[in-house]
Scaffold this active site. Structure first.
Site, mmCIF file in Angstrom:
data_model
loop_
_atom_site.group_PDB
_atom_site.id
_atom_site.type_symbol
_atom_site.label_atom_id
_atom_site.label_comp_id
_atom_site.label_asym_id
_atom_site.label_seq_id
_atom_site.Cartn_x
_atom_site.Cartn_y
_atom_site.Cartn_z
ATOM 1 N N SER A 71 47.364 3.497 61.240
ATOM 2 C CA SER A 71 46.786 4.815 61.513
ATOM 3 C C SER A 71 47.326 5.407 62.817
ATOM 4 C CB SER A 71 45.269 4.656 61.650
ATOM 5 O OG SER A 71 45.004 3.805 62.773
ATOM 6 N N PRO A 72 47.282 6.744 62.918
ATOM 7 C CA PRO A 72 47.720 7.388 64.166
ATOM 8 C C PRO A 72 46.902 6.908 65.370
ATOM 9 C CG PRO A 72 47.549 8.984 62.390
ATOM 10 C CD PRO A 72 47.003 7.698 61.852
ATOM 11 N N GLU B 74 55.054 3.904 61.001
ATOM 12 C CA GLU B 74 54.852 4.261 59.601
ATOM 13 C C GLU B 74 53.373 4.636 59.436
ATOM 14 O OE1 GLU B 74 56.738 4.621 57.011
ATOM 15 O OE2 GLU B 74 58.635 4.004 57.882
ATOM 16 N N CYS C 207 49.154 5.516 51.712
ATOM 17 C CA CYS C 207 49.578 6.527 52.697
ATOM 18 C C CYS C 207 50.283 7.695 52.021
ATOM 19 C CB CYS C 207 50.492 5.899 53.731
ATOM 20 S SG CYS C 207 51.986 5.219 53.026
HETATM 21 N N1 LIG Z 1 53.515 4.834 56.266
HETATM 22 C C1 LIG Z 1 53.165 3.751 55.620
HETATM 23 O O1 LIG Z 1 53.995 3.030 55.062
HETATM 24 C C2 LIG Z 1 51.732 3.371 55.536
HETATM 25 C C3 LIG Z 1 50.781 3.953 56.345
HETATM 26 N N2 LIG Z 1 49.467 3.538 56.250
HETATM 27 C C4 LIG Z 1 48.459 4.173 57.098
HETATM 28 O O2 LIG Z 1 47.665 3.139 57.702
HETATM 29 C C5 LIG Z 1 46.306 3.553 57.764
HETATM 30 C C6 LIG Z 1 45.443 2.533 57.047
HETATM 31 O O3 LIG Z 1 45.842 1.234 57.416
HETATM 32 P P1 LIG Z 1 44.964 0.410 58.457
HETATM 33 O O4 LIG Z 1 45.397 -1.017 58.359
HETATM 34 O O5 LIG Z 1 43.519 0.771 58.301
HETATM 35 O O6 LIG Z 1 45.470 0.975 59.850
HETATM 36 P P2 LIG Z 1 45.027 0.439 61.288
HETATM 37 O O7 LIG Z 1 45.712 1.342 62.211
HETATM 38 O O8 LIG Z 1 43.555 0.292 61.385
HETATM 39 O O9 LIG Z 1 45.646 -1.052 61.400
HETATM 40 C C7 LIG Z 1 47.043 -1.227 61.340
HETATM 41 C C8 LIG Z 1 47.412 -2.512 62.079
HETATM 42 O O10 LIG Z 1 47.025 -2.369 63.452
HETATM 43 C C9 LIG Z 1 46.180 -3.455 63.839
HETATM 44 N N3 LIG Z 1 45.177 -2.936 64.763
HETATM 45 C C10 LIG Z 1 43.971 -2.426 64.459
HETATM 46 N N4 LIG Z 1 43.319 -2.075 65.584
HETATM 47 C C11 LIG Z 1 44.146 -2.358 66.615
HETATM 48 C C12 LIG Z 1 44.059 -2.242 68.043
HETATM 49 N N5 LIG Z 1 42.975 -1.760 68.645
HETATM 50 N N6 LIG Z 1 45.109 -2.653 68.781
HETATM 51 C C13 LIG Z 1 46.209 -3.138 68.173
HETATM 52 N N7 LIG Z 1 46.348 -3.287 66.855
HETATM 53 C C14 LIG Z 1 45.323 -2.907 66.091
HETATM 54 C C15 LIG Z 1 45.558 -3.947 62.542
HETATM 55 O O11 LIG Z 1 45.185 -5.303 62.671
HETATM 56 C C16 LIG Z 1 46.695 -3.754 61.550
HETATM 57 O O12 LIG Z 1 47.560 -4.866 61.600
HETATM 58 C C17 LIG Z 1 46.216 4.897 57.090
HETATM 59 O O13 LIG Z 1 46.219 5.903 58.059
HETATM 60 C C18 LIG Z 1 47.489 4.953 56.257
HETATM 61 O O14 LIG Z 1 47.926 6.281 56.072
HETATM 62 C C19 LIG Z 1 49.076 2.572 55.367
HETATM 63 C C20 LIG Z 1 50.027 1.993 54.541
HETATM 64 C C21 LIG Z 1 51.407 2.363 54.551
HETATM 65 C C1 LIG Z 2 54.114 1.352 45.547
HETATM 66 C C2 LIG Z 2 53.453 2.363 46.439
HETATM 67 C C3 LIG Z 2 53.301 1.864 47.838
HETATM 68 C C4 LIG Z 2 52.740 2.959 48.726
HETATM 69 C C5 LIG Z 2 52.521 2.501 50.145
HETATM 70 C C6 LIG Z 2 51.448 3.342 50.772
HETATM 71 O O1 LIG Z 2 51.385 4.521 50.417
HETATM 72 O O2 LIG Z 2 50.628 2.849 51.546
#
Ligand SMILES: NC(=O)C1=CN([C@@H]2O[C@H](COP(=O)(O)OP(=O)(O)OC[C@H]3O[C@@H](n4cnc5c(N)ncnc54)[C@H](O)[C@@H]3O)[C@@H](O)[C@H]2O)C=CC1
Ligand SMILES: CCCCCC(=O)O
Length: 488
Positions: free
Chosen positions: A194-195, A215, A250
């Site tokens: 996440s951002p 990402e 995402c």
């Molecule tokens: N562009 C891409 O390929 C993808 C983007 N996403 C984005 O990720 C988000 C959802 O995934 P989440 O795992 O919930 O994101 P998140 O930002 O909560 O966690 C991502 C990673 O950061 C770590 N993390 C969490 N809090 C932290 C902190 N305070 N300090 C350091 N590291 C920390 C987590 O353990 C995890 O490994 C959504 O916004 C989604 O759009 C998700 C999948 C793919």
């Molecule tokens: C096969 C699709 C993967 C999408 C990864 C994402 O949007 O988090």
């Protein structure tokens, strides 16, 4: 992790840096062996991976293969096939003024890289970046998401049995571990998430000027113009929005834009395909992943609590807290200032936003942060050009959804709020490499006018010499065509 997390992380990074310095990870043999080992891991553990994905997310084995296992296998095989070509030095033409000279570009590994993966595709989001990192000859720490615990512990247990345990380490845990991890000096951080957390990553990376790839996500719109095959378009929307991790993706369609006059037909067709794919009682469906945990379940339920949003629900809306189930839900024109339209949904809720003229979609999209993906279902070539030239996003996909993620030849990454940097295929190799410029000069010829004392002659000589560049290129091409200039 033992009690003193910081000490263990520090020791891990120190050992990795020492191993990197041995140069063992630079050889093409080591890289190919790691990629072959990763393919063996996938082939020999498909059931265990499916079980872990089912445990964390309720993913059906077929969905697990389609979206994660198969994707990793394809990516690893592509890298194994191409890594030697990617590693080869690239010749670079040097201006004639520096004749005789030879230039080349040499990719080299960055060193000790840190990869953060997210919970929604916990196998894919961990292993795909690792494929890039090892293809480029790096050593790696992977920090899987603690929100997908079964997959996190699977990776921690299995990776050392297949990949070089001196080069690839798994560090499990949440924010507390991450804070310790950030205290270390990394040569690259690759973050998927996440951002909110991305800004924490960047702040810690800034301390050591560590390059990062982010990402991220955001609100990916789908413009629904009148496509050539209306039904096929809707089928693809339904299959992707709810059939891929229940919209917890995402690049999932976050909201649909459609001309008001088509909205009823569109909604009816959405409902038809929802019933076809997920049945009448969707909670019983085996083709719908669960919401990852209570926190995200509550977050999504709260998006529907606003009375005006609740009133805009035209299909679905039921929830089951025990099973962390939220029914695939369609909303028609919820308030644009409601959280469901200002925050990334990341779940099985689909707002349909109506416009008078479909061209208005461009302004609607441009008035919001740059999305990771834009989708447009249309047969109008002029409108396609307009979308590509007048909007900005990580990618644009016409008449389909999500498949761009599985194309190794298309870079995957965001722009603006949806992230920066990119990967997949050669782009992964480049993301984890430094492309070093190497210039070979000789001591046989000298350009005296490069030295003082200065004179008008020397100025004119240098002026001509610099202009010789263009002639030099022409000369180079002529010699080339005459076969007189060998590739040295
Ligand atoms: N562009 C891409 O390929 C993808 C983007 N996403 C984005 O990720 C988000 C959802 O995934 P989440 O795992 O919930 O994101 P998140 O930002 O909560 O966690 C991502 C990673 O950061 C770590 N993390 C969490 N809090 C932290 C902190 N305070 N300090 C350091 N590291 C920390 C987590 O353990 C995890 O490994 C959504 O916004 C989604 O759009 C998700 C999948 C793919
Ligand atoms: C096969 C699709 C993967 C999408 C990864 C994402 O949007 O988090």
């Amino acid at each position: 992790m033992n009690n003193n997390i910081g000490v263990e992380v520090e020791e891990t990074v120190r050992d990795l840096r020492q191993y990197f310095k041995t140069g063992k990870t630079r050889s093409v043999t080591w890289r190919k062996n790691q990629l072959k080992a990763l393919l063996n891991l996938i082939h020999e553990n498909e059931d265990a991976i499916s079980k872990a994905l089912y445990q964390d997310l309720g993913k059906h084995p077929v969905e697990a293969y389609r979206d994660e296992i198969g994707g990793v296998e394809k990516s690893a095989q592509n890298s194994l096939d191409c890594v030697e070509k990617w590693m080869a030095p690239k010749k670079s033409n040097i201006p004639l003024v520096f004749f005789p000279a030879k230039g080349e570009l040499l990719p080299e590994p960055l060193g000790v890289v840190l990869i953060f993966s997210s919970w929604n595709f916990p196998i894919m989001m961990a292993l795909d970046p690792i494929i890039g990192a090892i293809s480029a000859g790096n050593v790696v720490v992977i920090k899987p998401s603690e929100q997908a615990p079964a997959c996190s512990s699977f990776l921690a247990n299995i990776l050392p049995h297949y990949l070089d345990p001196n080069a690839i380490k798994v560090v499990e845990g949440g924010g507390d571990v991450c804070e310790q991890v950030f205290l270390q000096k990394w040569d690259k951080i690759f973050f998927t998430g996440s951002p909110r957390v991305a800004s924490i990553v960047m702040s810690s990376a800034a301390r050591n000027l560590t390059p990062v790839t982010l990402e991220l996500g955001g609100k990916c719109p789908a413009i629904f113009d009148y496509p050539s095959d209306f039904k096929m378009a809707v089928k693809r929307i339904v299959g992707a929005k709810w059939g891929v991790c229940s919209g917890q993706a995402c690049i999932a369609i976050d909201y649909l834009l459609v001309e008001e006059k088509y909205s009823s037909e569109l909604i009816e067709l959405l409902k038809k395909f929802m019933r076809k794919f997920y049945g009448d009682n969707m909670m019983e469906s085996k083709a719908l992943s669960r919401i990852i945990n209570k926190h995200h379940f509550e977050r999504l339920r709260n998006l529907l609590k606003d009375p005006l949003v609740a009133a805009s629900i035209v299909h679905g809306g039921s929830v089951d807290e025990t099973n962390l189930f939220i029914e695939p839900t369609i909303l028609l024109d919820p308030p644009l200032d409601a959280e469901i339209m200002t925050e990334e949904i990341f779940g099985p809720l689909l707002p349909v936003i109506t416009v008078n003229k479909i061209q208005e979609s461009i302004e609607f999209i441009n008035s919001r942060p740059k999305p990771l993906a834009i989708y447009a279902f249309t047969k109008d070539a002029t409108f396609k050009k307009k979308i590509v030239s007048e909007t900005s996003s990580g990618s644009v996909t016409f008449n389909d959804t999500l498949v761009q993620f599985l194309c190794d030849t298309l870079p995957f990454g965001g722009v603006g709020q949806s992230g920066f940097g990119r990967y997949h295929g050669k782009y992964s190799f480049d993301t984890f490499s430094h492309e070093k410029a190497v210039l070979h000069r000789h001591l046989c010829l000298e350009i005296e006018p490069r030295y003082p004392p200065w004179s008008k002659f020397k100025l004119e000589f240098l002026r001509l010499a610099y202009r010789l560049n263009y002639f030099g290129l022409v000369l180079h091409m002529v010699l080339h065509m005459l076969g007189l200039k060998r590739h040295n």
